[in-house]
Write an enzyme that holds these catalytic residues in place. Sequence first.
Site, PDB file in Angstrom:
ATOM      1  N   LYS A 167       0.848  -1.193   0.000  1.00 39.39           N
ATOM      2  CA  LYS A 167       0.000   0.000   0.000  1.00 39.39           C
ATOM      3  C   LYS A 167       0.884   1.244   0.000  1.00 39.39           C
ATOM      4  O   LYS A 167       1.783   1.379   0.837  1.00 39.39           O
ATOM      5  CB  LYS A 167      -0.918  -0.001   1.226  1.00 39.39           C
ATOM      6  CG  LYS A 167      -1.931  -1.143   1.216  1.00 39.39           C
ATOM      7  CD  LYS A 167      -2.731  -1.198   2.500  1.00 39.39           C
ATOM      8  CE  LYS A 167      -3.655  -0.012   2.652  1.00 39.39           C
ATOM      9  NZ  LYS A 167      -4.475  -0.111   3.886  1.00 39.39           N
ATOM     10  N   VAL A 168       0.599   2.126  -0.945  1.00 40.83           N
ATOM     11  CA  VAL A 168       1.389   3.348  -1.102  1.00 40.83           C
ATOM     12  C   VAL A 168       0.439   4.533  -1.180  1.00 40.83           C
ATOM     13  O   VAL A 168      -0.472   4.545  -2.016  1.00 40.83           O
ATOM     14  CB  VAL A 168       2.258   3.288  -2.376  1.00 40.83           C
ATOM     15  CG1 VAL A 168       3.077   4.567  -2.520  1.00 40.83           C
ATOM     16  CG2 VAL A 168       3.165   2.060  -2.367  1.00 40.83           C
TER      17      VAL A 168
END
Length: 225
Positions: A86-87
Site C-alpha cells: 500500500k502506497v
Amino acid sequence: MMYLLDTANLEQIKRAFDLYPMSGVTTNPTIISKENRNFIEILKGIRSVIGKDKMLHVQAVSTKAEEIVKEAEYLNEVIGGNLYIKVPVIAEGIKAMKILKNKGIKVTATAIFTAEQALMAAVSGAEFVAPYVNRIDNITGSGVNVVDEIMELFELHNVDAKVLAASFKNVQQVHEVALTGAQSVTVNAQIMDKLLEHPLTDWSVEQFIKDWETVYGKGKVTNNL
C-alpha cells in the site's frame, strides 16, 4: 465482489476466513500498531492463517520514493505470497508506484479522496485503488459518489486497476458501494458480521426450528430421525 478484512487481529481473521468468502486482509500502520507486537511476526502470522494465495495488503511508511521501494522489496522477500504494497497517493508515492510496477511488485494506492488521485495512481501502475468512503463523507463529500466516479473514469480510459473501497462505518455504505460495481471492499470484523444480520432472518430460523421440533422432537435433525 471481493471481501477483505481490515484488521491485523489473528482471532478476527481466523473467524472471518472460517465463516465467510474472504479474499484477503488489509492492514495499515494504525491497525498494525494496535496489536503492539513485532511487525514482521504479525504479518507472518496473518500469512500463515490466510495462506499464500489470499491477498495481503501492507503499507509502506516511508514518504520518499526510494525508501518506499526498499520497504516494498523487503516485505515482498520476507512475507511473500499474494502481497500488495500500500502506497499513499502523494507525489513521492506516485513515483514509487512507477518504479514498483517495473520491478513487478504489486501496489495498492491508498489514502484516496478524489477520483483524479485514483486515476493517476492506476495509470502509474497500481493494481488496486483504495478510496476512503466514510472519511470522504465526514468532510461533507460523498464517498459513494467518488467510488462511482472512479469506476466511470477507469471505464472511459480503459484502466485495468480495481477499486478496493475502504473506511466504512455502516452496512449501507458497503451496499451503496457494491451497487457502483466496485470490485472489492475491505471492512472491519463487526461490519463483516453485520452484512448478514437481520432480525427477520433470525426470527425465521427460530420459527423453522420451533415448528420442526413440535413434530420431530428437540435436537432431531434430518439425518438422525
